[in-house]
Structure formats: C-alpha cells, structure tokens
Design a protein around this motif. Structure first.
Motif: not given
Length: 293
Positions: A163-183
């Motif tokens: 996120v820092d590296d993309m912001a330094a280049r003024q490039l959008p970054v799409f973060v896809e977050p999940f809370i995950s668990r193992r069944a």
C-alpha cells in the motif's frame, strides 16, 4: 475472436520485447469514466492454482479458451477493464485487447489454493514498479486473515508495505480483505457474516502510511441486507467482488444490485461467474452485470 496460440508462441519466442512495446503504445484512459462506475473482469485465479468453476475443476486451465472469453468480455459495452497476472495481461497486450481499458495487475498469488501456507500469501505477481513501468492503471492484492494462523501476519505486513509503495507512485491499489478460518477438513473458508466483513474492512482501511490511493474489493455479506451497515465502516471507495456463484446467477445479480446502491460502492470486479456462466453465454452474462451499474 479466435486466439491464434501458434502466433502468440512465435511472438514470445522470437520477439519477447513485443510485450513491452505493446504496453508502451497502449492507449490509456482514466480509472473512472464519465459514469464514475467500474466494471472489471477478473482472471487472476489460475496463478493461485484456483482453476475450478462449479463442478469443473479445470475450467480455467485452457488458456486459449480463457483468452477468447476475456477478449469477448472486454469487447462488450460498459466493460472498463481487466484484472489479471502478468502471463494473461502479456497475452492480452499482444492480442491488442487492452486499448482504452483499465488494466489492473494482480500482486500476491503466493497463497496457493489448498496449501498449508495459503495464508502466508507472498507477493509473487506484479510489483508496484512493474505496474508503473508497464503503464498499467492499478494493482490488486488479496488479504485473508485467520486469527489462528501466523501466516496472516506476514501477509498483513507485506500488504501494508505494498500500500505504501503504490501510494508513493500515486497508483491505486485494490485491497480484497477477508476474515478466514479453516474448516475441520482443512479447507480455508471466508467468513461472510456481517461481523467478519465489517472487521476485515476496518483492518484493510488502516494499512500503510496513506490511504489516499487505497480502494476496497469486498464481498456481499451472507445476508445482503447487512451491507448498508457494513459499508459504513470505511470512507474508502469500494467495488464488489463476484466469486464463484454456482448455478444461481440471478440470485447473485440481485445481491450485487442492492449493494451497488450504497454510496461507497463504485462498481464490480467479477471473474468466473461472467467468464464461465452456467448457460455458456459470456456476452449475456457480462451485459447483465453491466446493466446493474
């Protein structure tokens, strides 16, 4: 269009520099058009070993077929662009399919589907410098968090630095977050309850030293009626992800339709359910999704 694999191979073997040349002459466009909405077709699944669609475990394993489906999807009115890894984007560049399209590079694909290290999701795809060098428009990364798996902490820290590296280049970054668990069977499951999605959005929004260029890529909750409250968690712009919706495409469309009315939701990033619809009609599936916007 019909993809000539033999011609692609000839170009790759005799003129590998053609990829960079195609990227340099690609006609670019703003991330958002006049509508302020985004419709992105996703095809970064194969690089994580996730080749299945529905009951077909290797639906995405035929590269010529996948490229033809992508070219068809990209040709439909209202489709803004594509999300993929370097191998697929390089092919699309050589095919001339990316002019006037948003191009999103997929950044972390190291968390291979089914692996013991799946949540230690290393950045094995596009680096920020690659996205900048090739003149692409954005990056995307996957952030799955299991409170019982130490690998999630490595992914969390690597995501913050990306996120820092993309912001330094003024490039959008799409973060896809999940809370995950193992069944109990060891398979990783993403928790789509309102509580879990809310928590994942809160965590993702706070990563890095600047959120100025961060977007969210979020699922629709198990109960779509919860989305209005869930999306109050952040002021970051967001797109909805599609995932493998199975045979009930209409139900998926209805879920997306409601969430797209929310103020922070700016579009859709959908892959397998549009590229491999149950009835086989890629153009119709794409056009219906575009109509939701």
């Amino acid at each position: 269009m019909t993809v000539d694999i033999a011609e692609l191979i000839r170009t790759r073997t005799r003129h590998p520099e053609a990829v960079a040349e195609a990227a340099a002459r690609r006609k670019r466009r703003p991330l958002l058009g006049d509508t302020g909405r985004l419709m992105i077709v996703a095809a970064d699944h194969p690089a994580r070993g996730a080749l299945g669609v529905g009951d077909n475990k290797f639906a995405m394993a035929n590269r010529a077929d996948l490229l033809e489906r992508l070219c068809l999807a990209l040709s439909r009115p209202g489709v803004d662009g594509v999300l993929a890894t370097a191998d697929i984007l390089d092919d699309l560049l050589l095919l001339g399919a990316l002019d006037d399209r948003v191009v999103m590079g997929s950044m972390n694909r190291g968390g291979l589907q089914g692996a013991s290290f799946e949540l230690d999701d290393r950045f094995t795809g596009h680096r920020p410098e690659d996205i900048q060098r090739l003149g692409f428009d954005a990056g995307k990364l996957l952030l799955r968090i299991d409170y019982d798996d130490p690998g999630s902490l490595n992914t969390l820290e690597s995501t913050a630095r990306a996120v820092d590296d993309m912001a330094a280049r003024q490039l959008p970054v799409f973060v896809e977050p999940f809370i995950s668990r193992r069944a109990p069977d060891g398979k990783l499951r993403n928790d789509l309850s309102a509580e879990a999605v809310t928590r994942s959005i809160a965590i993702a929004s706070g990563l890095g030293g600047s959120s100025a260029y961060t977007w969210l890529k979020v699922p629709v909750t198990d109960n779509p009626d919860d989305m209005a409250q869930v999306m109050e968690t952040s002021t970051l712009p967001a797109v909805l992800l599609g995932g493998d919706v199975g045979d009930d495409q209409d139900a998926a469309y209805e879920k997306w339709r409601g969430a797209l009315q929310l103020p922070t939701v700016c579009g859709l990033v959908v892959g397998r359910s549009l590229l491999y619809p149950a009835d086989g009609d890629v153009a119709a599936a794409v056009d219906t999704a575009v109509g939701l916007l």
